[in-house]
Design a protein around this motif. Structure first.
Motif, PDB file in Angstrom:
ATOM      1  N   SER A  10      25.573  93.340  28.409  1.00 47.21           N
ATOM      2  CA  SER A  10      26.314  92.319  29.158  1.00 47.21           C
ATOM      3  C   SER A  10      27.813  92.495  28.958  1.00 47.21           C
ATOM      4  CB  SER A  10      25.873  90.931  28.706  1.00 47.21           C
ATOM      5  OG  SER A  10      26.652  89.942  29.335  1.00 47.21           O
ATOM      6  N   HIS A  11      28.212  92.751  27.724  1.00 50.77           N
ATOM      7  CA  HIS A  11      29.634  92.963  27.413  1.00 50.77           C
ATOM      8  C   HIS A  11      30.153  94.199  28.148  1.00 50.77           C
ATOM      9  CE1 HIS A  11      33.294  92.650  25.089  1.00 50.77           C
ATOM     10  NE2 HIS A  11      33.167  93.902  24.703  1.00 50.77           N
ATOM     11  N   ASP A  68      30.701  93.379  31.731  1.00 53.47           N
ATOM     12  CA  ASP A  68      31.933  92.594  31.899  1.00 53.47           C
ATOM     13  C   ASP A  68      33.162  93.500  31.883  1.00 53.47           C
ATOM     14  OD1 ASP A  68      30.392  90.315  31.962  1.00 53.47           O
ATOM     15  OD2 ASP A  68      30.845  89.705  29.897  1.00 53.47           O
ATOM     16  N   ALA A  82      39.333  86.449  33.637  1.00 52.75           N
ATOM     17  CA  ALA A  82      38.390  87.423  33.070  1.00 52.75           C
ATOM     18  C   ALA A  82      38.909  88.031  31.771  1.00 52.75           C
ATOM     19  CB  ALA A  82      38.094  88.523  34.088  1.00 52.75           C
TER      20      ALA A  82
END
Length: 191
Positions: free
Chosen positions: A63-64, A67, A126
């Motif tokens: 997930s990181h 991102d 973000a």
């Protein structure tokens, strides 16, 4: 046991000792089997816990990474929008001698400017977890704002001149090389 001889008594005693030993060994064996089953069950439970934690860690890492890839893609898009803005400025200078073309490229130039601002706002959110990158973005935003002020002045020079060629020459001389700081800030941000 009174009527038994010594040999028989010894034999009975040996039989009882063997029976007690057999019972003791059987109990020890059953206890050992139970302990082994409990150890195996505990090991299986620990293995399950470890596997769950590894899966959670991998999911978090994936997930990181997603991102970060999205942020990198957003920065590349920001660079593209800026290059589009610069290209439209050059089109105003080169092709803006005709009113319809000047309006077309001015509209595209302003659209790229607004898109740049909107994308930096989204990117700012973000980058909240990355203070160094956020500082570079803020520098990029400031450089872009400064450059846009200079573009506005150059556009005034273009519109003030008696003809498009003289105005374009004056605007180009004023703005030449002034986009380097924004370009460099975007380059620094993309690293």
């Amino acid at each position: 046991m009174k009527g038994l001889g010594i040999a028989a008594k010894c034999l009975v005693l040996v039989g009882v000792v063997v029976l007690v030993m057999w019972l003791g060994l059987s109990a020890f064996y059953l206890l050992e089997q139970r302990v082994q089953r409990e150890l195996i069950a505990g090991t299986d439970k620990q293995t399950e816990i470890i596997q769950t934690r590894i899966q959670q860690s991998l999911s978090s890492t994936a997930s990181h990474a997603q991102d970060i890839l999205k942020i990198v893609n957003d920065i590349r898009n920001l660079q593209t929008v800026f290059l589009d803005q610069v290209q439209n400025w050059k089109n105003i200078l080169i092709r803006g001698g005709f009113q319809d073309k000047k309006e077309e490229y001015t509209k595209a130039f302003e659209g790229a400017k607004e898109s740049f601002i909107a994308q930096t706002e989204a990117l700012s959110e973000a980058l909240g977890l990355y203070p160094e990158a956020l500082a570079l973005l803020e520098k990029t935003i400031q450089e872009h704002q400064d450059l846009c002020g200079k573009y506005d002045l150059a556009l005034s020079l273009l519109n003030f001149a008696d003809n498009h060629i003289d105005g374009a020459r004056a605007a180009d001389q004023y703005i030449a090389g002034r986009d380097h700081n924004t370009t460099q800030a975007l380059s620094d941000l993309s690293l």
